[in-house]
Design a protein around this motif. Structure first.
Motif, PDB file in Angstrom:
ATOM      1  N   PRO A   1      41.517  39.683  47.038  1.00 50.85           N
ATOM      2  CA  PRO A   1      40.878  39.188  45.811  1.00 50.85           C
ATOM      3  C   PRO A   1      41.003  40.155  44.644  1.00 50.85           C
ATOM      4  CG  PRO A   1      39.499  38.715  47.708  1.00 50.85           C
ATOM      5  CD  PRO A   1      40.610  39.593  48.209  1.00 50.85           C
ATOM      6  N   ALA A   2      41.220  41.445  44.932  1.00 50.76           N
ATOM      7  CA  ALA A   2      41.424  42.445  43.882  1.00 50.76           C
ATOM      8  C   ALA A   2      42.908  42.621  43.561  1.00 50.76           C
ATOM      9  CB  ALA A   2      40.824  43.783  44.312  1.00 50.76           C
ATOM     10  N   ARG A   3      43.730  41.721  44.119  1.00 55.28           N
ATOM     11  CA  ARG A   3      45.182  41.723  43.901  1.00 55.28           C
ATOM     12  C   ARG A   3      45.868  42.968  44.470  1.00 55.28           C
ATOM     13  NH1 ARG A   3      46.725  37.386  41.463  1.00 55.28           N
ATOM     14  NH2 ARG A   3      48.852  38.174  41.352  1.00 55.28           N
TER      15      ARG A   3
ATOM     16  N   ARG B   1      37.108  41.427  55.454  1.00 59.29           N
ATOM     17  CA  ARG B   1      36.014  40.505  55.160  1.00 59.29           C
ATOM     18  C   ARG B   1      34.750  41.242  54.740  1.00 59.29           C
ATOM     19  NH1 ARG B   1      33.971  37.897  60.897  1.00 59.29           N
ATOM     20  NH2 ARG B   1      33.753  39.847  62.082  1.00 59.29           N
ATOM     21  N   GLY B   2      34.571  42.473  55.204  1.00 56.41           N
ATOM     22  CA  GLY B   2      33.427  43.260  54.737  1.00 56.41           C
ATOM     23  C   GLY B   2      33.649  43.810  53.340  1.00 56.41           C
ATOM     24  N   ARG B   3      34.871  44.187  53.059  1.00 54.84           N
ATOM     25  CA  ARG B   3      35.210  44.759  51.756  1.00 54.84           C
ATOM     26  C   ARG B   3      35.141  43.713  50.658  1.00 54.84           C
ATOM     27  NH1 ARG B   3      40.753  47.617  52.110  1.00 54.84           N
ATOM     28  NH2 ARG B   3      39.478  48.883  53.516  1.00 54.84           N
ATOM     29  N   TYR B   4      35.536  42.492  50.995  1.00 54.32           N
ATOM     30  CA  TYR B   4      35.522  41.407  50.006  1.00 54.32           C
ATOM     31  C   TYR B   4      34.630  40.282  50.546  1.00 54.32           C
ATOM     32  CZ  TYR B   4      39.654  43.947  48.438  1.00 54.32           C
ATOM     33  OH  TYR B   4      40.516  44.920  48.015  1.00 54.32           O
ATOM     34  N   SER B   5      33.367  40.613  50.732  1.00 54.91           N
ATOM     35  CA  SER B   5      32.444  39.685  51.392  1.00 54.91           C
ATOM     36  C   SER B   5      32.110  38.460  50.543  1.00 54.91           C
ATOM     37  CB  SER B   5      31.153  40.425  51.757  1.00 54.91           C
ATOM     38  OG  SER B   5      30.557  40.980  50.595  1.00 54.91           O
ATOM     39  N   LYS B   6      32.363  38.518  49.264  1.00 56.82           N
ATOM     40  CA  LYS B   6      32.065  37.372  48.401  1.00 56.82           C
ATOM     41  C   LYS B   6      33.135  36.291  48.497  1.00 56.82           C
ATOM     42  CE  LYS B   6      29.453  40.074  44.991  1.00 56.82           C
ATOM     43  NZ  LYS B   6      29.372  40.468  43.550  1.00 56.82           N
TER      44      LYS B   6
ATOM     45  N   THR C   1      41.608  28.342  47.994  1.00 52.59           N
ATOM     46  CA  THR C   1      40.808  28.539  46.794  1.00 52.59           C
ATOM     47  C   THR C   1      41.120  29.871  46.135  1.00 52.59           C
ATOM     48  OG1 THR C   1      38.562  28.631  45.922  1.00 52.59           O
ATOM     49  CG2 THR C   1      38.936  29.610  48.085  1.00 52.59           C
ATOM     50  N   LYS C   2      40.878  29.939  44.848  1.00 54.75           N
ATOM     51  CA  LYS C   2      40.944  31.204  44.117  1.00 54.75           C
ATOM     52  C   LYS C   2      39.543  31.656  43.707  1.00 54.75           C
ATOM     53  CE  LYS C   2      42.090  28.696  39.855  1.00 54.75           C
ATOM     54  NZ  LYS C   2      43.087  28.540  38.774  1.00 54.75           N
ATOM     55  N   HIS C   3      38.506  30.948  44.227  1.00 54.61           N
ATOM     56  CA  HIS C   3      37.130  31.219  43.839  1.00 54.61           C
ATOM     57  C   HIS C   3      36.372  31.973  44.941  1.00 54.61           C
ATOM     58  CE1 HIS C   3      37.762  28.719  40.375  1.00 54.61           C
ATOM     59  NE2 HIS C   3      38.033  27.653  41.129  1.00 54.61           N
TER      60      HIS C   3
END
Length: 271
Positions: A216-218, A243-248, A261-263
């Protein structure tokens, strides 16, 4: 009277007397010339009107170059210094890369757009008038003009500029430079590819596009041209690590049945 002096070519002047300019012009009237030159200088063609008395330059004045002279000077600059002079824009370079890849994979009638080939046909595709005026060399339409009508109609099908991924985003394809044997690349967020089994291809399905799957941070997470294999063998480890690093963001156990999704998860719940 001037003293004896030796010229650089070895000739020796033993005596000389000053001559007024008006007298020199009158006596040398038959040797008076005035012409306009056009030369490539600082990214454009510049014109000068030069007056001479024989080999002696009397004056040099900037002028607008004759269009035919300017065009010829631009042409000679490209031939002498290479395609860098043409200054292809981003769009022009993109079209060139796509054509080069189609030619590499499919051959004729897709045109050769190597440096050598383009220099040999430069008058066919480059707007020399615009280049001479310093307006750059987009060349997008000129390069497309090298195609036959059938290939022109199929360019976006055979080597598409963008590919629509499962999330609906249209992502630009990064084609390799002419002469490279690399594959085209599509850099896309991993979550936008959920449910995509086969991945994209170009050149009538002959070449798989290499996917650079991003966080998600590219940030790069994986590189693959076999998406089905990645989902089964590579994704589980990527999921555990991120999944912990980008939990959102969604990290489903089964990516093949998840919604691309991109959301974020919150935005998905609102939808």
């Amino acid at each position: 009277m001037a003293r004896t002096s030796r010229l650089t070519d070895g000739a020796l002047i033993r005596a000389a007397a000053p001559l007024a300019e008006s007298a020199a012009l009158e006596s040398g009237a038959a040797m008076l010339t005035s012409d306009t030159t056009a030369t490539w200088d600082g990214g454009k063609v510049r014109g000068r009107r030069v007056s001479r008395l024989g080999a002696i330059e009397l004056s040099s004045t900037p002028v607008r170059p004759d269009p035919a002279q300017a065009r010829h000077a631009a042409l000679e600059a490209v031939r002498a210094r290479g395609l860098d002079v043409a200054g292809l824009t981003k769009n022009g370079e993109s079209v060139r890369r796509r054509l080069a890849f189609a030619h590499r994979v499919l051959g004729d009638p897709w045109p050769d757009v190597s440096d050598e080939a383009l220099l040999a046909r430069v008058e066919e595709w480059l707007d020399l008038d615009a280049l001479a005026a310093g307006r750059g060399g987009d060349a997008t339409s000129g390069l497309r003009g090298l195609l036959g009508w059938q290939e022109s109609a199929r360019l976006d099908e055979v080597v598409p500029e963008t590919i629509t991924v499962p999330s609906g985003s249209r992502i630009r394809v990064d084609y390799p430079e002419p002469g490279s044997d690399a594959s085209p690349v599509l850099a896309v967020k991993l979550q936008e590819c959920f449910g995509w089994a086969d991945g994209p291809t170009v050149c009538d399905g002959r070449v798989r596009v290499v996917l650079h799957l991003l966080s998600p941070a590219r940030r790069p997470l994986a590189v693959t041209d076999d998406l089905a294999s990645f989902w089964t063998s590579g994704y589980p480890a990527v999921r555990v690590e991120n999944r912990g690093r980008y939990s959102k963001h969604p990290w489903p156990e089964d990516p093949m049945t998840a919604t691309p999704t991109k959301h974020t998860n919150r935005a998905l719940r609102r939808d």
